[in-house]
Design an enzyme around this catalytic site. Structure first.
Site, mmCIF file in Angstrom:
data_model
loop_
_atom_site.group_PDB
_atom_site.id
_atom_site.type_symbol
_atom_site.label_atom_id
_atom_site.label_comp_id
_atom_site.label_asym_id
_atom_site.label_seq_id
_atom_site.Cartn_x
_atom_site.Cartn_y
_atom_site.Cartn_z
ATOM 1 C CG ASP A 28 -1.505 3.052 -13.312
ATOM 2 O OD1 ASP A 28 -0.778 2.579 -12.708
ATOM 3 O OD2 ASP A 28 -2.268 4.222 -13.237
ATOM 4 C CG ASP B 235 0.258 4.282 -5.919
ATOM 5 O OD1 ASP B 235 1.058 4.822 -6.467
ATOM 6 O OD2 ASP B 235 -0.840 3.685 -6.656
ATOM 7 N N GLY C 252 8.220 1.748 -12.007
ATOM 8 C CA GLY C 252 9.715 1.315 -12.641
ATOM 9 C C GLY C 252 10.396 2.674 -12.631
#
Length: 369
Positions: free
Chosen positions: A191, A116, A170
């Site tokens: 999210d 992440d 993205g």
């Protein structure tokens, strides 16, 4: 396919929760339906020792033992980290320790890594190249790609097959370069939340991305919220149906201890899962959109076609005079249709076959001849 801890447990997840989730994935039938990756999200991390080795915190006293337990249930274990100095929840990230962490994950028996962006984006990239000029943005995005490539190479050196999931929302059209840095899947969006507005927006934003997905490398519109929030039966079905049409990863995030027959039936519907997991791996394209009605279609490996009619509007829709666009779907008049949600054979159809689609609902058809 699998289950991720964040949507339900967030930062409160523990070793006990993951063991219980493993048990429930088996007893509910979800494992046998294909949900095999059991993924621990953020907040498992402790501190690094003097040698830089990362340790778990008190919530996860023995990650190797946990992996053994999960594997003993016929499941695979996933874990979470970040290319930055910290994770989203401000726990220890992998920056500068990529090889150490990859070796550690492999030694535990980890099968999946969600990586992440978080602090790497907010601190490292922006501190290195401040400003919003075109040149600064190019440098920032190159740093991001390099960071993901570093962990890719570290995973390869670890010698263990580990699914590599990029979570970077993205940025910089990741679908164009994700495979180059070893990604098996990459987030295409911000999210998700358990609201129909957010779910439908994310789904519709996937239009045009089909050519970037295929076996081994997938567009990821984020985890499933089926069973969460106040989603209705039709909204849950639309969520599952759209992700299946998108050939998306199916990572559930609900409370497995409170599974209802309704939610279980959606998550384990063999026919909708078969569309999602079709070995041809062709993501759906949107072939019609007018007002709240959209039609999406994808080819399947056996020569049949999956066609979905979505009603994103606030009223029940009576499709009269709206073409099904069978030719664009790769089908033709006279093909037989099966309604997946109703588990019902409809017989031959044509472009003018009428359908009624509930508010926020969907009709998913399998077309064959």
């Amino acid at each position: 396919m699998g289950w991720n801890s964040w949507n339900w447990f967030a930062e409160k997840v523990t070793d006990k929760d993951i063991r219980q989730a493993a048990d429930l994935l088996v007893s509910s039938g979800m494992r046998d339906a294909g949900y095999v990756y059991l993924n621990i999200d953020d907040t498992w991390e402790g501190s690094r020792d003097a040698n830089g080795v990362l340790h778990t915190n008190a919530k996860f006293p023995d990650m190797k033992a946990l992996a053994d337990y999960v594997h003993g249930k016929g499941l695979k274990l996933g874990i979470y980290s970040s290319p930055g100095p910290q994770t989203c929840a401000r726990f220890e990230g992998s920056l500068g320790h990529e090889d150490q962490d990859a070796e550690l994950f492999a030694s535990w028996g980890i099968d999946y890594l969600k990586y992440d962006l978080c602090s790497f984006h907010n601190k490292v990239m922006r501190q290195a190249y401040s400003g919003d000029s075109a040149e600064a943005m190019v440098h920032q995005y190159k740093m991001m790609r390099d960071a993901y490539e570093r962990m890719h190479q570290a995973l390869l050196r670890s010698g263990r097959p580990i699914v590599y999931s990029l979570c970077q929302y993205g940025f910089d059209s990741v679908w164009q370069w994700g495979p180059e840095v070893g990604a098996n899947l990459w987030r295409t969006t911000g999210d998700i939340t358990p609201t129909f507005d957010r779910i439908s927006l994310i789904g519709r934003e996937q239009a045009g991305l089909a050519r970037y997905a295929g076996p081994g490398h997938w567009n990821d519109p984020d985890m499933l919220e089926i069973g969460n929030g106040k989603l209705t039966l039709d909204e849950n079905r639309t969520h599952m149906g759209m992700w299946a049409m998108l050939a998306a990863p199916l990572l559930a995030g609900n409370n497995l201890s409170q599974l209802t027959p309704e939610i279980t039936s959606i998550l384990t519907n063999r026919e909708i899962i078969a569309i999602d997991q079709d070995r041809l791996g062709k993501e759906a394209d949107r072939i019609f959109a007018e007002g709240p009605i959209e039609i999406w279609a994808r080819p399947l490996a056996d020569g049949s076609k999956a066609l979905a009619i979505f009603n994103f509007g606030e009223q029940r829709a009576y499709l009269r005079g709206i073409s099904l666009h069978l030719e664009q779907a790769g089908a033709a008049k006279g093909w037989n249709a099966r309604d997946i949600w109703m588990a019902k054979e409809l017989g031959p159809i044509s472009d003018s076959t009428p359908f009624t689609v509930p508010r926020h609902g969907s009709v998913i058809l399998c077309l064959s001849h």
